[in-house]
Scaffold this motif. Structure first.
Motif, PDB file in Angstrom:
ATOM      1  N   ASN A  23      84.759  51.926  18.190  1.00 25.47           N
ATOM      2  CA  ASN A  23      85.056  50.497  18.245  1.00 25.47           C
ATOM      3  C   ASN A  23      83.868  49.681  17.753  1.00 25.47           C
ATOM      4  O   ASN A  23      84.027  48.732  16.977  1.00 25.47           O
ATOM      5  N   ILE A  24      82.673  50.052  18.183  1.00 29.08           N
ATOM      6  CA  ILE A  24      81.460  49.348  17.739  1.00 29.08           C
ATOM      7  C   ILE A  24      81.298  49.489  16.227  1.00 29.08           C
ATOM      8  O   ILE A  24      80.994  48.518  15.532  1.00 29.08           O
ATOM      9  N   GLN A  25      81.527  50.697  15.708  1.00 29.09           N
ATOM     10  CA  GLN A  25      81.387  50.925  14.273  1.00 29.09           C
ATOM     11  C   GLN A  25      82.388  50.070  13.495  1.00 29.09           C
ATOM     12  O   GLN A  25      82.045  49.476  12.471  1.00 29.09           O
ATOM     13  N   LYS A  26      83.604  49.972  13.989  1.00 29.16           N
ATOM     14  CA  LYS A  26      84.626  49.149  13.331  1.00 29.16           C
ATOM     15  C   LYS A  26      84.208  47.677  13.345  1.00 29.16           C
ATOM     16  O   LYS A  26      84.299  46.984  12.326  1.00 29.16           O
ATOM     17  N   GLN A  27      83.725  47.201  14.496  1.00 23.60           N
ATOM     18  CA  GLN A  27      83.295  45.810  14.601  1.00 23.60           C
ATOM     19  C   GLN A  27      82.100  45.531  13.695  1.00 23.60           C
ATOM     20  O   GLN A  27      81.999  44.464  13.104  1.00 23.60           O
ATOM     21  N   MET A  28      81.195  46.489  13.571  1.00 22.85           N
ATOM     22  CA  MET A  28      80.043  46.336  12.678  1.00 22.85           C
ATOM     23  C   MET A  28      80.511  46.190  11.233  1.00 22.85           C
ATOM     24  O   MET A  28      80.007  45.349  10.495  1.00 22.85           O
ATOM     25  N   GLY A  29      81.464  47.009  10.825  1.00 23.86           N
ATOM     26  CA  GLY A  29      82.005  46.924   9.467  1.00 23.86           C
ATOM     27  C   GLY A  29      82.630  45.572   9.201  1.00 23.86           C
ATOM     28  O   GLY A  29      82.429  44.974   8.134  1.00 23.86           O
ATOM     29  N   GLU A  30      83.389  45.084  10.183  1.00 25.73           N
ATOM     30  CA  GLU A  30      84.025  43.772  10.037  1.00 25.73           C
ATOM     31  C   GLU A  30      82.965  42.663   9.962  1.00 25.73           C
ATOM     32  O   GLU A  30      83.088  41.731   9.167  1.00 25.73           O
ATOM     33  N   ALA A  31      81.928  42.775  10.783  1.00 28.97           N
ATOM     34  CA  ALA A  31      80.864  41.768  10.777  1.00 28.97           C
ATOM     35  C   ALA A  31      80.125  41.773   9.442  1.00 28.97           C
ATOM     36  O   ALA A  31      79.817  40.710   8.892  1.00 28.97           O
ATOM     37  N   GLN A  32      79.833  42.960   8.897  1.00 31.94           N
ATOM     38  CA  GLN A  32      79.149  43.054   7.602  1.00 31.94           C
ATOM     39  C   GLN A  32      79.996  42.429   6.495  1.00 31.94           C
ATOM     40  O   GLN A  32      79.482  41.729   5.628  1.00 31.94           O
ATOM     41  N   ALA A  33      81.315  42.686   6.516  1.00 33.69           N
ATOM     42  CA  ALA A  33      82.205  42.096   5.510  1.00 33.69           C
ATOM     43  C   ALA A  33      82.218  40.574   5.634  1.00 33.69           C
ATOM     44  O   ALA A  33      82.203  39.859   4.619  1.00 33.69           O
ATOM     45  N   LYS A  34      82.229  40.076   6.870  1.00 32.37           N
ATOM     46  CA  LYS A  34      82.232  38.624   7.081  1.00 32.37           C
ATOM     47  C   LYS A  34      80.940  38.009   6.544  1.00 32.37           C
ATOM     48  O   LYS A  34      80.962  36.946   5.925  1.00 32.37           O
ATOM     49  N   LEU A  35      79.801  38.683   6.773  1.00 30.40           N
ATOM     50  CA  LEU A  35      78.517  38.160   6.303  1.00 30.40           C
ATOM     51  C   LEU A  35      78.494  38.016   4.791  1.00 30.40           C
ATOM     52  O   LEU A  35      77.844  37.122   4.258  1.00 30.40           O
ATOM     53  N   ASP A  36      79.207  38.878   4.087  1.00 29.66           N
ATOM     54  CA  ASP A  36      79.219  38.798   2.631  1.00 29.66           C
ATOM     55  C   ASP A  36      80.114  37.668   2.134  1.00 29.66           C
ATOM     56  O   ASP A  36      80.102  37.345   0.958  1.00 29.66           O
ATOM     57  N   SER A  37      80.881  37.043   3.044  1.00 30.02           N
ATOM     58  CA  SER A  37      81.733  35.929   2.624  1.00 30.02           C
ATOM     59  C   SER A  37      81.157  34.570   3.033  1.00 30.02           C
ATOM     60  O   SER A  37      81.648  33.536   2.611  1.00 30.02           O
ATOM     61  N   ILE A  38      80.111  34.566   3.859  1.00 32.42           N
ATOM     62  CA  ILE A  38      79.468  33.318   4.276  1.00 32.42           C
ATOM     63  C   ILE A  38      78.352  32.994   3.276  1.00 32.42           C
ATOM     64  O   ILE A  38      77.538  33.844   2.964  1.00 32.42           O
ATOM     65  N   GLU A  39      78.339  31.761   2.775  1.00 31.02           N
ATOM     66  CA  GLU A  39      77.339  31.368   1.779  1.00 31.02           C
ATOM     67  C   GLU A  39      76.281  30.438   2.363  1.00 31.02           C
ATOM     68  O   GLU A  39      76.579  29.621   3.231  1.00 31.02           O
ATOM     69  N   VAL A  40      75.060  30.609   1.875  1.00 32.76           N
ATOM     70  CA  VAL A  40      73.946  29.718   2.209  1.00 32.76           C
ATOM     71  C   VAL A  40      73.326  29.255   0.891  1.00 32.76           C
ATOM     72  O   VAL A  40      73.552  29.867  -0.150  1.00 32.76           O
ATOM     73  N   GLU A  41      72.557  28.162   0.959  1.00 29.48           N
ATOM     74  CA  GLU A  41      71.885  27.674  -0.238  1.00 29.48           C
ATOM     75  C   GLU A  41      70.414  27.453   0.056  1.00 29.48           C
ATOM     76  O   GLU A  41      70.058  26.719   0.975  1.00 29.48           O
ATOM     77  N   GLY A  42      69.568  28.108  -0.722  1.00 28.39           N
ATOM     78  CA  GLY A  42      68.128  27.901  -0.633  1.00 28.39           C
ATOM     79  C   GLY A  42      67.738  26.853  -1.659  1.00 28.39           C
ATOM     80  O   GLY A  42      68.266  26.844  -2.773  1.00 28.39           O
ATOM     81  N   VAL A  43      66.819  25.966  -1.274  1.00 25.48           N
ATOM     82  CA  VAL A  43      66.436  24.849  -2.141  1.00 25.48           C
ATOM     83  C   VAL A  43      64.915  24.741  -2.179  1.00 25.48           C
ATOM     84  O   VAL A  43      64.245  24.986  -1.180  1.00 25.48           O
ATOM     85  N   SER A  44      64.385  24.371  -3.347  1.00 28.00           N
ATOM     86  CA  SER A  44      62.957  24.074  -3.464  1.00 28.00           C
ATOM     87  C   SER A  44      62.770  22.962  -4.488  1.00 28.00           C
ATOM     88  O   SER A  44      63.704  22.616  -5.216  1.00 28.00           O
ATOM     89  N   GLY A  45      61.553  22.414  -4.507  1.00 26.16           N
ATOM     90  CA  GLY A  45      61.257  21.350  -5.472  1.00 26.16           C
ATOM     91  C   GLY A  45      62.119  20.127  -5.278  1.00 26.16           C
ATOM     92  O   GLY A  45      62.492  19.467  -6.256  1.00 26.16           O
ATOM     93  N   GLY A  46      62.445  19.815  -4.028  1.00 28.91           N
ATOM     94  CA  GLY A  46      63.272  18.633  -3.766  1.00 28.91           C
ATOM     95  C   GLY A  46      64.661  18.733  -4.364  1.00 28.91           C
ATOM     96  O   GLY A  46      65.260  17.726  -4.719  1.00 28.91           O
ATOM     97  N   GLY A  47      65.175  19.948  -4.499  1.00 29.81           N
ATOM     98  CA  GLY A  47      66.521  20.146  -5.027  1.00 29.81           C
ATOM     99  C   GLY A  47      66.555  20.499  -6.506  1.00 29.81           C
ATOM    100  O   GLY A  47      67.632  20.683  -7.072  1.00 29.81           O
ATOM    101  N   LEU A  48      65.388  20.623  -7.138  1.00 28.62           N
ATOM    102  CA  LEU A  48      65.361  20.957  -8.563  1.00 28.62           C
ATOM    103  C   LEU A  48      65.742  22.418  -8.813  1.00 28.62           C
ATOM    104  O   LEU A  48      66.232  22.758  -9.892  1.00 28.62           O
ATOM    105  N   VAL A  49      65.505  23.270  -7.820  1.00 27.22           N
ATOM    106  CA  VAL A  49      65.889  24.682  -7.925  1.00 27.22           C
ATOM    107  C   VAL A  49      66.721  25.028  -6.699  1.00 27.22           C
ATOM    108  O   VAL A  49      66.345  24.721  -5.566  1.00 27.22           O
ATOM    109  N   LYS A  50      67.884  25.652  -6.954  1.00 23.76           N
ATOM    110  CA  LYS A  50      68.785  26.044  -5.865  1.00 23.76           C
ATOM    111  C   LYS A  50      69.219  27.491  -6.080  1.00 23.76           C
ATOM    112  O   LYS A  50      69.461  27.904  -7.223  1.00 23.76           O
ATOM    113  N   VAL A  51      69.313  28.214  -4.974  1.00 22.62           N
ATOM    114  CA  VAL A  51      69.796  29.592  -5.007  1.00 22.62           C
ATOM    115  C   VAL A  51      70.910  29.709  -3.976  1.00 22.62           C
ATOM    116  O   VAL A  51      70.703  29.407  -2.797  1.00 22.62           O
ATOM    117  N   ARG A  52      72.095  30.117  -4.422  1.00 18.54           N
ATOM    118  CA  ARG A  52      73.213  30.384  -3.508  1.00 18.54           C
ATOM    119  C   ARG A  52      73.268  31.876  -3.247  1.00 18.54           C
ATOM    120  O   ARG A  52      73.160  32.679  -4.176  1.00 18.54           O
TER     121      ARG A  52
END
Length: 110
Positions: free
Chosen positions: A16-45
């Motif tokens: 059960n834990i292994q199944k939940q871990m797999g589901e959590a890893q898949a979910k993490l790959d669908s959540i997006e974040v954005e890194g920013v530097s230079g006051g927004g001149l450079v962005k990394v998604r």
């Protein structure tokens, strides 16, 4: 409870834990974040799992004399995205492990 039933229950819990871990890893790959530097001149998604999706560099930075600064800003944006991805990942893994009967101080993933 005999040892056989205890072993079966432990195996089911592990599965059960292994199944939940797999589901959590898949979910993490669908959540997006954005890194920013230079006051927004450079962005990394990136995904919360750390996969880079896109890099955006403002065209005002694209001059040969600014090469070193652009490289530094790209590195800073990557690091910002990585920090945000780690924060989201840790929060998601904490949610997943909240209902599991784990010993104090035990961290997932294994």
């Amino acid at each position: 409870m005999d040892i056989e039933k205890m072993m079966k229950a432990a195996q089911e819990a592990a599965d059960n834990i292994q199944k939940q871990m797999g589901e959590a890893q898949a979910k993490l790959d669908s959540i997006e974040v954005e890194g920013v530097s230079g006051g927004g001149l450079v962005k990394v998604r990136a995904t919360a799992k750390g996969r880079i999706i896109a890099v955006s560099i403002d065209e005002s930075l694209l001059v040969p004399s600014e090469k070193q600064m652009v490289e530094d800003l790209v590195a800073a944006a990557f690091n910002d995205a990585r920090t945000k991805a780690d924060t989201v990942s840790n929060a998601e893994m904490s949610k997943m492990s909240a209902g599991l009967p784990l010993p104090a101080g035990f961290k997932l993933p294994f």
